[in-house]
Each structure stands twice: as structure tokens, then as C-alpha cells.
Design a protein around this motif. Structure first.
Motif, mmCIF file in Angstrom:
data_model
loop_
_atom_site.group_PDB
_atom_site.id
_atom_site.type_symbol
_atom_site.label_atom_id
_atom_site.label_comp_id
_atom_site.label_asym_id
_atom_site.label_seq_id
_atom_site.Cartn_x
_atom_site.Cartn_y
_atom_site.Cartn_z
ATOM 1 N N ILE A 1 28.099 -5.106 17.523
ATOM 2 C CA ILE A 1 28.548 -5.324 16.147
ATOM 3 C C ILE A 1 29.091 -6.736 15.977
ATOM 4 O O ILE A 1 28.782 -7.431 15.002
ATOM 5 C CB ILE A 1 29.621 -4.280 15.768
ATOM 6 N N ILE B 1 27.758 -9.620 13.312
ATOM 7 C CA ILE B 1 28.625 -10.251 12.319
ATOM 8 C C ILE B 1 28.720 -11.754 12.585
ATOM 9 O O ILE B 1 28.714 -12.570 11.654
ATOM 10 C CB ILE B 1 30.024 -9.603 12.337
ATOM 11 N N GLN C 1 36.716 -2.906 7.159
ATOM 12 C CA GLN C 1 36.370 -2.125 8.347
ATOM 13 C C GLN C 1 35.613 -0.848 7.988
ATOM 14 O O GLN C 1 34.703 -0.437 8.705
ATOM 15 C CB GLN C 1 37.635 -1.800 9.138
ATOM 16 N N GLN D 1 33.574 -0.308 5.462
ATOM 17 C CA GLN D 1 32.192 -0.620 5.123
ATOM 18 C C GLN D 1 31.357 -0.894 6.376
ATOM 19 O O GLN D 1 30.218 -0.435 6.485
ATOM 20 C CB GLN D 1 32.147 -1.826 4.179
ATOM 21 N N PHE D 2 31.935 -1.657 7.308
ATOM 22 C CA PHE D 2 31.216 -1.928 8.555
ATOM 23 C C PHE D 2 31.019 -0.638 9.358
ATOM 24 O O PHE D 2 29.959 -0.429 9.959
ATOM 25 C CB PHE D 2 31.967 -2.954 9.397
ATOM 26 N N GLU E 1 28.158 1.151 7.834
ATOM 27 C CA GLU E 1 26.890 0.448 8.060
ATOM 28 C C GLU E 1 26.375 0.640 9.485
ATOM 29 O O GLU E 1 25.185 0.907 9.696
ATOM 30 C CB GLU E 1 27.061 -1.046 7.789
ATOM 31 N N PHE E 2 27.280 0.511 10.464
ATOM 32 C CA PHE E 2 26.859 0.581 11.866
ATOM 33 C C PHE E 2 27.002 1.980 12.461
ATOM 34 O O PHE E 2 26.670 2.186 13.632
ATOM 35 C CB PHE E 2 27.663 -0.424 12.695
ATOM 36 N N VAL F 1 34.963 -1.015 15.077
ATOM 37 C CA VAL F 1 34.837 -2.181 14.202
ATOM 38 C C VAL F 1 36.028 -3.117 14.387
ATOM 39 O O VAL F 1 35.865 -4.340 14.473
ATOM 40 C CB VAL F 1 34.734 -1.746 12.729
#
Length: 238
Positions: free
Chosen positions: A7, A11, A29, A31-32, A35-36, A43
Motif C-alpha cells: 500500500i 501511495i 484512512q 477510504q484507503f 480501496e485496498f 493503512v
């Protein structure tokens, strides 16, 4: 490679390619994590690493921002508070570790005090030359208790001791005390780092402890004065 490292790499690439421009806010955090498809703790670990690199900074109550290019930075610099080691910082393909000494020993009273152990407890006494892009870079002298880092081998020394500690032994560093200072060259510096008789040296002396508070490492890392610096990112978060 750990999830948080994957990750962080993605980024980082977005920052360097301009997807996240300097002085702009990146996703939070949550949103990440969505997403992942990972936890927010994962994160956070990724973002903490990028913050140590000086790529991002956090402002309480506002979010996380891209810091942008730091004019004092250099490709060979290391964050003074890093815990990932040279191979992770510069890339394993660029780093060669040459063991010069690897033996079991009993610590002197001075080393035992640094490791917070008894003089009767076996330790590893390790001296390695770290090369970067085939050139001598750092001379590293490391002491570790055998009890905490069992089954260490010469093969591991040619790779990454920290990866062995984290990935195989599942140990986590809790913190470190580091002292960075100038020094005169030693005979070993002259022999292995190409230092002259009066070449200034930079030494990092450190004690690293685990999350349970036990000291797992005492070491010194030495390099010629103009080969590497250690950086600190300081954000005034009022």
C-alpha cells in the motif's frame, strides 16, 4: 512483501507521479482501507512509513497532506527514526551485505549494560560491510542476544537481519534510542570504507528494544561523512 508495504508503495507512486500533488490532502484512512480491502491499522502503518520519509504530514482535525519535495533531501539519506533497515530503504537489489565477523560471545560489561543482559548470556557479535550499488557504504557492528534472535545464520547476514526478525521470528520493534555524532576514522574505516587517516566519519549508535521492552540490539553504523545523512521531519501540529 507485507500488505502495508504494498500500500505504501502504491501511495508513494501516486505522490511522485503527481496524482496527489504537493500541498493537497490525500484520502483518509477509511477510504484507503476500503480501496485496498485492508484494516485501517494496516493503512496507518503504511502512512506512518511515508510520513517518516517526509512525503506526507498529518494535521490534527484536518487530514493528511502531501509535503512535496524537500530541498534538503538526498537519495542516500535515512530518516533518523526509521526501523526498516538499509535493504528496505534502498532496495534489496542495490544492497550487498558482506559478513566480516560472525561469532557467539559473552558480552563485556559495557555491552551487557547496553543490552540489559548478564555478562554470562550468549550474544552474537556481528560486523558487516554494507555495500550500495557495489560501493562500500556503511560499516555496521551489531550485538544481539541469542535468546531473542535464535538460529541466526551467515546466510541471513548476507540478506536482511531485520526481515528475519520481523518476518520469521514475528518480533516487533517497540522503539530505539539513537545517538548520531562525528568521529575520527578507525583502522577498520580505512580498510573497508576507504577513509583516509583524517577523513571525518559519521556514526549512529543505537539501542533497539522490542514491544515487550527487551533490548534486542546494540549497534554502531559508520559511514564516511559525505556519503549519508540522517534526517528528521518536524511538523508543528498546533
Amino acid at each position: 512483501m507485507k500488505k502495508y508495504q504494498v500500500i505504501a508503495n502504491q501511495i508513494r507512486e501516486r505522490i511522485l507521479s503527481g496524482v496527489y500533488p504537493p500541498k493537497t490532502m490525500i484520502p483518509d484512512q477509511k477510504q484507503f482501507a476500503e480501496e485496498f480491502d485492508v484494516s485501517m491499522i494496516t493503512v496507518k502503518k503504511a502512512l506512518d512509513g511515508l510520513a517518516r520519509e517526509g512525503l506526507i504530514y498529518k494535521k490534527s482535525g484536518l487530514g493528511t497532506f502531501v509535503l512535496g519535495k524537500i530541498p534538503l533531501g538526498d537519495a542516500y539519506d535515512s530518516p533518523a527514526n526509521a526501523f526498516d533497515g538499509l535493504s528496505a530503504q534502498q532496495g534489496a537489489d542495490h544492497v550487498e551485505s558482506v559478513p566480516l565477523l560472525f561469532e557467539l560471545a559473552f558480552p563485556t560489561p559495557e555491552i551487557a549494560e547496553k543490552l540489559d543482559c548478564k555478562t554470562s548470556e550468549p550474544i552474537y557479535d556481528i560486523l558487516r560491510l554494507r555495500k550500495l550499488n557495489d560501493k562500500p557504504f556503511i560499516l555496521e557492528h551489531t550485538y544481539m542476544p541469542v535468546r531473542l534472535v535464535p538460529d541466526l545464520t551467515k546466510k541471513i547476514l548476507t540478506q536482511s537481519i531485520y526481515q528475519y526478525i520481523h518476518n520469521d521470528l514475528k518480533l516487533v520493534f517497540g522503539g530505539a534510542y539513537r545517538k548520531i555524532h562525528a568521529s575520527e576514522p578507525t583502522e577498520l574505516d580505512q580498510q573497508y570504507l576507504g577513509a583516509g587517516e583524517h577523513t571525518p566519519m559519521l556514526e549512529v549508535e543505537q539501542v533497539v528494544w522490542l514491544t515487550n521492552g527487551e533490548n534486542v540490539e546494540y549497534s554502531t553504523s559508520r559511514n564516511v561523512f559525505d556519503q549519508r545523512s540522517y534526517t528528521v521531519i518536524d511538523v508543528n501540529d498546533f
